[in-house]
Write a protein that holds these residues in place. Structure first.
Motif, PDB file in Angstrom:
ATOM      1  N   UNK A 392       1.198  15.205  17.790  1.00  0.00           N
ATOM      2  CA  UNK A 392       1.850  14.005  17.268  1.00  0.00           C
ATOM      3  C   UNK A 392       1.013  12.785  17.671  1.00  0.00           C
ATOM      4  N   UNK A 393       0.608  12.010  16.680  1.00  0.00           N
ATOM      5  CA  UNK A 393      -0.229  10.833  16.931  1.00  0.00           C
ATOM      6  C   UNK A 393       0.635   9.603  17.174  1.00  0.00           C
ATOM      7  N   UNK A 394       0.159   8.748  18.042  1.00  0.00           N
ATOM      8  CA  UNK A 394       0.874   7.513  18.350  1.00  0.00           C
ATOM      9  C   UNK A 394       0.878   6.583  17.141  1.00  0.00           C
ATOM     10  N   UNK A 395       2.016   5.941  16.860  1.00  0.00           N
ATOM     11  CA  UNK A 395       2.009   4.893  15.840  1.00  0.00           C
ATOM     12  C   UNK A 395       1.366   3.624  16.405  1.00  0.00           C
ATOM     13  N   UNK A 396       1.102   2.670  15.550  1.00  0.00           N
ATOM     14  CA  UNK A 396       0.636   1.358  15.986  1.00  0.00           C
ATOM     15  C   UNK A 396       1.822   0.415  16.000  1.00  0.00           C
ATOM     16  N   UNK A 397       2.158  -0.084  17.177  1.00  0.00           N
ATOM     17  CA  UNK A 397       3.340  -0.934  17.340  1.00  0.00           C
ATOM     18  C   UNK A 397       2.918  -2.398  17.374  1.00  0.00           C
ATOM     19  N   UNK A 398       2.347  -2.858  16.310  1.00  0.00           N
ATOM     20  CA  UNK A 398       1.890  -4.247  16.225  1.00  0.00           C
ATOM     21  C   UNK A 398       2.391  -4.832  14.913  1.00  0.00           C
ATOM     22  N   UNK A 399       3.377  -5.686  14.981  1.00  0.00           N
ATOM     23  CA  UNK A 399       3.958  -6.274  13.785  1.00  0.00           C
ATOM     24  C   UNK A 399       3.093  -7.424  13.280  1.00  0.00           C
ATOM     25  N   UNK A 400       3.276  -7.759  12.019  1.00  0.00           N
ATOM     26  CA  UNK A 400       2.605  -8.915  11.432  1.00  0.00           C
ATOM     27  C   UNK A 400       3.565 -10.101  11.447  1.00  0.00           C
ATOM     28  N   UNK A 401       3.087 -11.348  11.518  1.00  0.00           N
ATOM     29  CA  UNK A 401       1.667 -11.701  11.459  1.00  0.00           C
ATOM     30  C   UNK A 401       0.941 -11.423  12.782  1.00  0.00           C
ATOM     31  N   UNK A 402      -0.356 -11.106  12.666  1.00  0.00           N
ATOM     32  CA  UNK A 402      -1.237 -10.914  13.812  1.00  0.00           C
ATOM     33  C   UNK A 402      -2.226 -12.073  13.832  1.00  0.00           C
ATOM     34  N   UNK A 403      -2.339 -12.723  14.967  1.00  0.00           N
ATOM     35  CA  UNK A 403      -3.237 -13.874  15.104  1.00  0.00           C
ATOM     36  C   UNK A 403      -4.201 -13.602  16.249  1.00  0.00           C
ATOM     37  N   UNK A 404      -5.489 -13.707  15.980  1.00  0.00           N
ATOM     38  CA  UNK A 404      -6.528 -13.475  16.985  1.00  0.00           C
ATOM     39  C   UNK A 404      -7.382 -14.729  17.105  1.00  0.00           C
ATOM     40  N   UNK A 405      -7.275 -15.402  18.239  1.00  0.00           N
ATOM     41  CA  UNK A 405      -8.073 -16.614  18.473  1.00  0.00           C
ATOM     42  C   UNK A 405      -9.315 -16.317  19.302  1.00  0.00           C
ATOM     43  N   UNK A 406      -9.510 -15.046  19.680  1.00  0.00           N
ATOM     44  CA  UNK A 406     -10.658 -14.635  20.500  1.00  0.00           C
ATOM     45  C   UNK A 406     -10.719 -15.440  21.805  1.00  0.00           C
ATOM     46  N   UNK A 407      -9.542 -15.583  22.408  1.00  0.00           N
ATOM     47  CA  UNK A 407      -9.447 -16.345  23.647  1.00  0.00           C
ATOM     48  C   UNK A 407      -9.816 -15.440  24.826  1.00  0.00           C
ATOM     49  N   UNK A 408     -11.078 -15.019  24.824  1.00  0.00           N
ATOM     50  CA  UNK A 408     -11.604 -14.151  25.871  1.00  0.00           C
ATOM     51  C   UNK A 408     -12.810 -14.835  26.513  1.00  0.00           C
ATOM     52  N   UNK A 409     -13.250 -14.303  27.630  1.00  0.00           N
ATOM     53  CA  UNK A 409     -14.379 -14.871  28.367  1.00  0.00           C
ATOM     54  C   UNK A 409     -15.663 -14.801  27.542  1.00  0.00           C
ATOM     55  N   UNK A 410     -16.463 -15.839  27.637  1.00  0.00           N
ATOM     56  CA  UNK A 410     -17.759 -15.871  26.957  1.00  0.00           C
ATOM     57  C   UNK A 410     -18.573 -14.626  27.312  1.00  0.00           C
ATOM     58  N   UNK A 411     -19.167 -13.995  26.304  1.00  0.00           N
ATOM     59  CA  UNK A 411     -20.006 -12.792  26.435  1.00  0.00           C
ATOM     60  C   UNK A 411     -19.192 -11.519  26.683  1.00  0.00           C
TER      61      UNK A 411
END
Length: 712
Positions: A392-411
């Motif tokens: 049994x494969x895991x479902x993806x539990x991510x509802x829409x809307x999805x917003x990605x601002x790439x707020x991660x550390x440089x590099x």
């Protein structure tokens, strides 16, 4: 000189073969010793054949061209009528196992070293195909010509070489059951007992009787009607004395009705019972032949497995951008006939108990998103043969809307972040880059951006299945340089972003240098095509910040692309697209967005920011919330004056002495000025910026202020 095997094969379909008496009679892949593999050939003709410059070839799996080393048959010399030759993968091992010497050693990469899913053929000294086993271009696994862990033997009456393979010409034993294959027997074969190198049933006139299925000593799956398959050679089974005789047989030592044909034997069975079948050829008077011909097999019918698992469904307990949990439901019928042990390697098993109930729903609860499950059901060994698993494969539990601002550390590596994963591995990952992209009228960007180019990993983010309506995605992107390969693709460029169903690409966004990489302009393509999609009529410049919106209308099978849509439409209804058309390959669902790094000839250097995925145009086009002259301000004590600017300088103040990054963008989002300052009060020279309306952006210690700026 390179031999054109495929053309030779095609021509030989319509060419009479003058040396057709050389045939393949047996191929071996012993279940217990791969080193004892061999190919047996035979001269079924009336004259000797000089095999100088003849050779054996092998097509592995689904390859359309031969693979591995050819085996020259020259050492055999002349093969006389009625004579065999053995081509062994390992001559030493062959002699140890079978007690006879092979004629040729083919080696572990040669044509005799097949694991049972390959195709093998004889070619003469003019490169003409003489005889073949299997179908080039078709992987043998799961087909009638698979002999993995077994053997294939030519039927006794097929003594003419053939350039096309037919199941009817062969008996095949293998460690697999293949539906619809009459002569394919699910039974492994062990060396040396199950093999007879240097012999062939087609070379004798003595009567023979072979029970091919079930195999002796085997346990077959539960059935209420068993089928015994057998074959008779050199003996005409017929009624009324019109043939050589008939067949006597017994079931568990009880005589059964005489057989006057060679049709399969069938009889009723009970699970958990062992059956012995004895068969003998007799003459027309019912007497044993002068040299008795008989065979006995014994097999067991397994106990029944009554429980059946039906629909399996997964349900997310929450749908967030973080890691959630999910539950599983497994519908069952046929319960109440045994005591069942139910286990899962993740989560908690509960729900209805099939040991007590005839039907119901088994549940598995509290499984961490991203974790797959192996569920096992095992019945009581005294009355049930049930012992099976369901993956049994895991479902993806991510509802829409999805917003990605790439707020991660440089590099930082994008695939290391919680919402992203690698779907094709490479040494070059997509990286986070400091700073952001902005577009006039669109909500001001947050966090950082990402950058990639050339060949590298494909990175995906997943979300809950969208099966109807329209799915949109928007993002800001900038092409900073064209492809770096020696032969850049200017026909259709390369696609760098796709909607997907799981990992199956559906619609793709392309960038193509237009007219070529010596210039600075490009156009944009979008569609379901894997090559040559439709492109925009407009071209765009390297260094421009572009706002892209793409859409897939799953109800009407339509795809659309917008480039730099009018800000007046933001948070409203979708305007007329710049590019659109029918989707000939519309999927049943979309649940993945992929960033792709194809090759140095196809993927340019790209920056991407502010990715949004949603079910409406309004959700992927959030407005700039400008009030008065300040659009957004997180910096204490921020001010920028004068505004409008009548002279050559602009003063910027704040309460902190921290470093500040200053950027000025024109109204289509292109950066026209950048500098860095420190301190609480600074004057910067903007005399090089032309008159007009701009956006000023200041970043101080991860805080941002943006403001409309007018230069006169």
């Amino acid at each position: 000189m390179k031999k054109n095997y495929f053309l030779t094969l095609l021509l030989s379909f319509v060419t009479y073969l003058s040396f057709g008496q050389i045939i393949i009679t047996e191929l071996a892949d012993p279940n217990n010793n791969a080193a004892a593999r061999y190919v047996e050939i035979y001269n079924a003709g009336t004259t000797g054949v000089d095999l100088t410059d003849w050779y054996l070839l092998r097509w592995t799996n689904a390859n359309t061209t031969p693979q591995g080393s050819n085996i020259s048959l020259t050492p055999i010399g002349t093969l006389n009528p009625g004579a065999f030759a053995i081509i062994a993968a390992n001559a030493t091992e062959f002699q140890t196992v079978y007690g006879i010497a092979a004629d040729i050693e083919g080696g572990t990469s040669g044509a005799a070293d097949s694991n049972g899913d390959d195709q093998i053929a004889i070619f003469d000294n003019t490169d003409t195909l003489i005889d073949i086993f299997g179908i080039p271009g078709e992987d043998g696994s799961g087909t009638c010509h698979e002999f993995e862990d077994g053997r294939a033997e030519r039927q006794a009456n097929v003594k003419t070489a053939k350039t096309t393979w037919s199941e009817a010409d062969w008996n095949v034993w293998a460690d697999s059951a293949v539906s619809g294959c009459t002569n394919h027997i699910n039974a492994t074969q062990d060396a040396p007992a199950s093999f007879d190198p240097g012999a062939w049933i087609g070379t004798t006139t003595a009567p023979s009787l072979t029970i091919s299925s079930p195999s002796n000593g085997s346990t077959i799956s539960f059935t209420d009607m068993a089928t015994v398959k057998f074959s008779v050679n050199n003996f005409n089974v017929a009624a009324g004395g019109s043939g050589d005789g008939y067949i006597k047989w017994t079931l568990n030592s009880v005589a059964q009705a005489d057989k006057f044909d060679t049709d399969d034997i069938t009889f009723a069975t009970t699970g958990g019972t062992t059956y012995e079948v004895y068969m003998e050829l007799v003459d027309n008077a019912g007497n044993a032949l002068s040299t008795p011909v008989n065979q006995t097999i014994s097999f067991t019918v397994d106990l029944t497995c009554d429980i059946q698992i039906g629909t399996i469904s997964t349900t997310c307990n929450a749908e967030t951008s973080g890691v959630d949990t999910y539950n599983v439901s497994l519908d069952f019928t046929g319960g109440g006939t045994s005591t069942y042990t139910l286990t899962a390697d993740n989560g908690t098993v509960g729900g209805d108990n099939p040991s007590m109930m005839t039907s119901g729903t088994i549940t598995i609860t509290g499984v961490t998103e991203g974790t797959n499950i192996v569920f096992t059901a095992k019945g009581d060994a005294s009355n049930s043969s049930c012992d099976f698993t369901r993956n049994i494969s895991s479902p993806t539990c991510k509802a829409l809307p999805f917003i990605e601002t790439f707020d991660y550390t440089d590099a930082a590596v994008l695939s290391d972040q919680a919402n992203w994963e690698i779907i094709s591995s490479s040494s070059d990952d997509i990286l986070v880059s400091s700073g952001s992209l902005d577009y006039t009228g669109l909500k001001v960007s947050e966090g950082n951006k990402i950058t990639f180019d050339g060949v590298g990993s494909d990175i995906a983010t997943r979300f809950t299945d969208v099966t109807s309506g329209t799915i949109y995605t928007s993002f800001l992107f900038k092409v900073t340089a064209f492809q770096t390969g020696s032969s850049p693709d200017t026909t259709d460029g390369g696609y760098f972003a796709t909607f997907a169903s799981n990992n199956s690409f559906q619609t793709r966004v392309w960038v193509r240098p237009n007219p070529d990489t010596s210039g600075t302009t490009f156009d944009i393509g979008y569609g379901s095509e894997s090559s040559n999609p439709p492109f925009t009529s407009s071209t765009y410049n390297l260094g421009d910040v572009l706002f892209i919106v793409i859409a897939n209308d799953l109800d009407n099978d339509v795809v659309s692309l917008w480039v730099n849509p009018d800000a007046a439409t933001f948070e409203g209804a979708a305007p007329t697209p710049d590019l659109g058309g029918n989707d000939a390959n519309s999927p049943s669902s979309i649940n993945t967005f992929i960033l792709r790094q194809d090759s140095t000839n196809e993927t340019p250097t790209i920056e991407i920011d502010e990715l949004r995925i949603a079910k409406t145009w309004a959700e992927v086009t959030p407005k700039d919330t400008t009030t008065a002259s300040v659009i957004e301000n997180e910096i204490d004590g921020f001010a920028a004056y004068p505004n409008p600017i009548n002279g050559k300088s602009l003063t910027i103040t704040s309460s902190s002495i921290d470093n500040k990054k200053i950027q000025i963008f024109n109204m289509i989002g292109k950066e026209v000025y950048q500098t860095s300052i420190s301190g609480t009060n600074n004057r910067i020279d903007v005399s090089g910026v032309s008159s007009g309306m701009y956006i000023l952006k200041v970043v101080e210690a991860n805080k941002t202020a943006t403001q409309k700026l007018i230069i006169k």
